[in-house]
Write a protein that holds these residues in place. Structure first.
Motif, short mmCIF file in Angstrom:
data_model
loop_
_atom_site.label_atom_id
_atom_site.label_comp_id
_atom_site.label_asym_id
_atom_site.label_seq_id
_atom_site.Cartn_x
_atom_site.Cartn_y
_atom_site.Cartn_z
N SER A 1 7.52 10.84 74.78
CA SER A 1 8.25 12.45 74.35
C SER A 1 8.19 11.99 72.69
O SER A 1 7.89 13.19 72.36
CB SER A 1 10.11 11.99 74.88
OG SER A 1 10.06 12.37 75.95
N ALA A 2 7.93 10.81 72.68
CA ALA A 2 8.06 10.89 71.04
C ALA A 2 6.61 11.09 70.37
O ALA A 2 5.94 11.12 70.07
CB ALA A 2 8.23 9.43 70.50
N CYS A 3 5.11 10.76 72.34
CA CYS A 3 3.65 10.98 71.60
C CYS A 3 3.19 11.94 71.81
O CYS A 3 1.89 12.12 71.77
CB CYS A 3 3.63 9.00 72.16
SG CYS A 3 4.06 8.00 71.63
N ILE A 4 3.99 12.74 73.00
CA ILE A 4 2.87 13.44 73.90
C ILE A 4 3.79 15.19 73.55
O ILE A 4 4.81 14.78 73.39
CB ILE A 4 3.16 13.49 74.94
CG1 ILE A 4 2.53 12.54 75.42
CG2 ILE A 4 2.27 14.58 76.02
CD1 ILE A 4 2.40 11.15 77.38
N ASP A 5 2.88 15.85 72.91
CA ASP A 5 3.05 16.95 72.70
C ASP A 5 3.59 17.79 73.68
O ASP A 5 3.63 17.78 74.79
CB ASP A 5 2.22 17.77 72.32
CG ASP A 5 1.57 17.27 71.05
OD1 ASP A 5 2.30 16.92 70.40
OD2 ASP A 5 0.57 18.17 70.64
N ASN A 6 4.89 18.16 73.54
CA ASN A 6 6.29 19.15 74.54
C ASN A 6 6.55 18.56 75.63
O ASN A 6 7.12 18.93 76.36
CB ASN A 6 5.58 20.36 74.89
CG ASN A 6 4.53 21.49 73.96
OD1 ASN A 6 5.20 21.86 72.97
ND2 ASN A 6 3.62 21.64 73.91
N PHE A 7 6.14 17.62 75.61
CA PHE A 7 7.10 15.94 76.84
C PHE A 7 8.21 16.53 77.46
O PHE A 7 8.90 16.43 78.20
CB PHE A 7 6.50 14.98 76.55
CG PHE A 7 6.11 14.13 77.97
CD1 PHE A 7 4.86 13.66 78.64
CD2 PHE A 7 7.84 13.05 78.28
CE1 PHE A 7 5.28 13.09 79.92
CE2 PHE A 7 7.59 12.36 79.10
CZ PHE A 7 7.04 12.31 80.17
N PHE A 8 8.84 16.40 75.48
CA PHE A 8 10.15 16.14 75.91
C PHE A 8 10.39 17.51 76.55
O PHE A 8 11.75 17.32 77.57
CB PHE A 8 10.76 16.09 74.44
CG PHE A 8 12.94 15.96 74.14
CD1 PHE A 8 12.78 14.47 75.01
CD2 PHE A 8 12.77 17.09 73.99
CE1 PHE A 8 13.62 15.11 74.65
CE2 PHE A 8 14.45 17.26 74.24
CZ PHE A 8 14.87 15.85 74.36
N ASP A 9 10.17 18.34 75.93
CA ASP A 9 10.59 19.88 76.92
C ASP A 9 10.19 20.14 78.04
O ASP A 9 10.93 21.20 79.01
CB ASP A 9 9.58 21.43 75.88
CG ASP A 9 10.90 21.25 74.44
OD1 ASP A 9 12.00 20.93 74.34
OD2 ASP A 9 9.99 22.07 74.00
N ASN A 10 8.93 19.88 78.88
CA ASN A 10 8.60 20.28 79.80
C ASN A 10 8.63 19.03 80.94
O ASN A 10 8.82 19.16 81.93
CB ASN A 10 6.88 20.35 79.59
CG ASN A 10 6.80 21.59 78.62
OD1 ASN A 10 7.46 22.61 78.61
ND2 ASN A 10 5.17 21.65 78.35
N VAL A 11 9.20 18.05 80.53
CA VAL A 11 9.51 16.72 81.14
C VAL A 11 10.44 15.79 81.50
O VAL A 11 11.65 16.13 82.24
CB VAL A 11 8.41 15.96 81.52
CG1 VAL A 11 8.48 14.64 82.32
CG2 VAL A 11 6.68 16.39 81.41
N TYR A 12 10.85 15.92 80.44
CA TYR A 12 12.28 15.06 80.00
C TYR A 12 13.31 15.19 80.28
O TYR A 12 14.10 15.45 80.80
CB TYR A 12 12.12 14.34 78.06
CG TYR A 12 13.40 13.07 78.48
CD1 TYR A 12 13.19 12.03 78.55
CD2 TYR A 12 14.42 13.38 77.64
CE1 TYR A 12 13.64 10.72 77.96
CE2 TYR A 12 15.58 12.55 77.69
CZ TYR A 12 15.52 11.43 78.08
OH TYR A 12 16.18 10.56 77.92
N GLN A 13 13.18 16.94 79.76
CA GLN A 13 14.82 17.41 79.79
C GLN A 13 15.19 17.53 81.09
O GLN A 13 15.97 17.97 81.54
CB GLN A 13 14.47 18.87 79.06
CG GLN A 13 14.40 18.43 77.43
CD GLN A 13 16.35 18.61 77.59
OE1 GLN A 13 16.33 17.90 77.88
NE2 GLN A 13 16.11 18.87 75.41
N PRO A 14 13.70 18.15 81.68
CA PRO A 14 14.19 18.63 83.93
C PRO A 14 14.78 17.50 84.45
O PRO A 14 15.02 17.62 85.54
CB PRO A 14 12.63 19.27 83.86
CG PRO A 14 12.30 19.69 82.71
CD PRO A 14 12.77 18.62 81.35
#
Length: 373
Positions: free
Chosen positions: A288-301
Motif C-alpha cells: 500500500s505504501a509502495c504501489i499506486d492506488n493499492f490501498f484503495d483497490n486491494v487493501y481496503q476491500p
C-alpha cells in the motif's frame, strides 16, 4: 523507484471489480459474524485467564499466555460495539450519515483504531516472547526451584516491557488519526482525515508511520517467530533422537516423547496462526505504501477479511489448549465442573493427584511449559 514502474501497480478492471463485489457481499455479513466470534472469544479468553492464573499453573510460558489472552480480550471487547454500530446498525454508510458518523461514534472509532492496533502489536510480540522463552528453556532448563522463580520474575518484566513499548512505538500512529467535520445540509458530519496512502500527495510522515507499523508490528515479529519456532522444533527433535539412542526407548519413554510432541505441535500451531494472520497484512501494508492506488483497490476491500482472520486467531487458543494440553484441560474441568467437590482429584500419567499434591508436584517441576499435552 516506485513498484508501479514494473507494472505491479496496474490492477486490471476485472480484478478490482471482483474485489469490490466481494467486499460489498461479505460486508453485509461481517458485522454479525465478527460479533459472534468476539462473544465466543471473550468467553474463552476469560477461561484462559482463569485457568492459567491458578497457583499450580505458575510458569513463565503460562504467564505469557495469560497476558496474550488479556490483549486478545481487549481487542474483542472493543470490536463488538464497533461492529454493531458501523456494520449492523448502519450497514450502508451513505444512509443516516449524520447518525452513523456522529462526534461520539467517530471519537470511539479513533479510540478503537488505536486500541486494536496496540493490542494486535502486544499479541504478536507476546507470541515472539513465547517462542524465545520456550527455546531458552529447552537449551538451558531450570535446575532448581530458585532458578525457576527467577525466570518467572524475569518473564513478568518482559511482559511489562512489551505492553508499554507497544503503546509507545505507536504514538505516531495515534497522532495521525484526526477527526474533521463538514456540513451536510444543516447537519454536521465527522470523518477521519484521508491519509492519501498510495496516491499523489502522500505526506512523508504518513509513509514513515506506515513503514514503521508494518515492520515493528508485522514483519519483524513474524520473522523472529519463524526463526525461534524453527529452532524450537529442531532442538526438540535433536533431544528426542538423543533420548532414543541413550534409553533405547521403553513403552513409558515412548509416551513421554509423544507428550512432548503434542506440546510442540501446540506451540507451533499458535505461532503458525499468528504468522498466517499477520504476515499477509504486513505485506499488504508495504504494498500500500509502495504501489499506486493499492490501498484503495486491494487493501481496503480485503480489510474485513483480515479483521475476521485476526479475530478468529484471537479466540481459538482455548480450543488449542484444551485439545493439546492435558494439564490445562484437567485444570479447566476441575475449576468449572468440580468446584463444589472438596479434595478434588485428577490424574497425571496414571497417578491420582489431589489439588494439594498437584501444587506440590508443579512447584518441583522443571518444565516451564503449558505442560505435557
Amino acid at each position: 523507484m516506485n513498484l508501479s514502474d514494473f507494472g505491479l501497480g496496474a490492477l486490471n478492471l476485472s480484478t478490482r471489480s471482483r474485489l469490490m463485489m466481494f467486499n460489498k457481499t461479505y460486508a453485509d455479513a461481517h458485522g454479525y459474524v465478527s460479533v459472534c466470534v468476539c462473544v465466543f472469544g471473550i468467553v474463552t479468553n476469560l477461561f484462559n485467564v482463569s485457568v492459567l492464573t491458578r497457583k499450580h499453573m505458575g510458569t513463565p510460558v503460562n504467564q505469557i499466555l495469560t497476558w496474550l489472552a488479556v490483549s486478545d480480550l481487549l481487542t474483542m471487547v472493543s470490536y463488538i460495539p464497533f461492529a454493531l454500530h458501523f456494520y449492523c446498525q448502519f450497514p450502508n454508510g451513505d444512509e443516516q450519515l449524520h447518525e452513523r458518523n456522529s462526534h461520539a461514534w467517530m471519537s470511539f472509532l479513533v479510540f478503537h483504531i488505536n486500541i486494536t492496533s496496540t493490542t494486535h502489536t502486544i499479541s504478536i510480540w507476546m507470541c515472539v516472547t513465547l517462542a524465545i522463552i520456550r527455546y531458552i528453556h529447552i537449551t538451558n532448563p531450570t535446575k532448581t526451584n530458585g532458578f525457576r522463580l527467577k525466570r518467572i520474575q524475569q518473564t513478568r518484566i518482559v511482559i511489562i516491557i512489551v505492553y508499554i513499548s507497544s503503546a509507545v512505538v505507536l504514538i505516531p500512529n495515534y497522532l495521525s488519526n484526526e477527526l474533521h467535520e463538514t456540513l451536510q445540509g444543516n447537519k454536521t458530519i465527522y470523518y477521519l482525515e484521508d491519509l492519501k496512502l498510495g496516491r499523489p500527495g502522500t505526506e512523508s510522515t504518513v509513509l514513515i508511520n506506515v513503514w514503521m507499523y508494518a515492520m515493528i508490528a508485522k514483519l519483524v515479529p513474524c520473522l523472529l517467530m519463524s526463526i525461534f519456532g524453527g529452532l524450537l522444533v529442531y532442538n526438540i527433535h535433536v533431544k528426542i533422537r538423543h533420548r532414543r539412542k541413550v534409553l533405547q526407548i521403553s513403552g513409558k519413554s515412548s509416551i513421554r516423547l509423544s507428550e512432548h510432541s503434542r506440546t510442540t505441535k501446540m506451540l507451533i500451531t499458535v505461532i503458525t496462526l499468528f504468522i498466517v494472520t499477520e504476515l499477509p497484512q504486513g505485506v499488504l501494508i508495504v504494498c500500500s505504501a509502495c504501489i499506486d492506488n493499492f490501498f484503495d483497490n486491494v487493501y481496503q476491500p480485503l480489510g474485513d477479511v483480515m479483521d475476521i482472520m485476526a479475530l478468529v486467531n484471537n479466540s481459538i487458543n482455548f480450543v488449542l489448549y484444551c485439545s493439546m494440553s492435558t494439564k490445562f484441560r484437567q485444570t479447566f474441568v476441575n475449576l468449572y465442573f468440580c468446584a463444589g467437590r472438596r479434595g478434588r482429584t485428577t490424574s497425571y500419567n496414571g497417578v491420582a493427584l489431589t489439588d494439594k499434591r498437584i501444587r506440590r508436584f508443579d512447584s518441583n517441576s522443571n518444565n516451564n511449559m503449558l505442560l505435557h499435552s
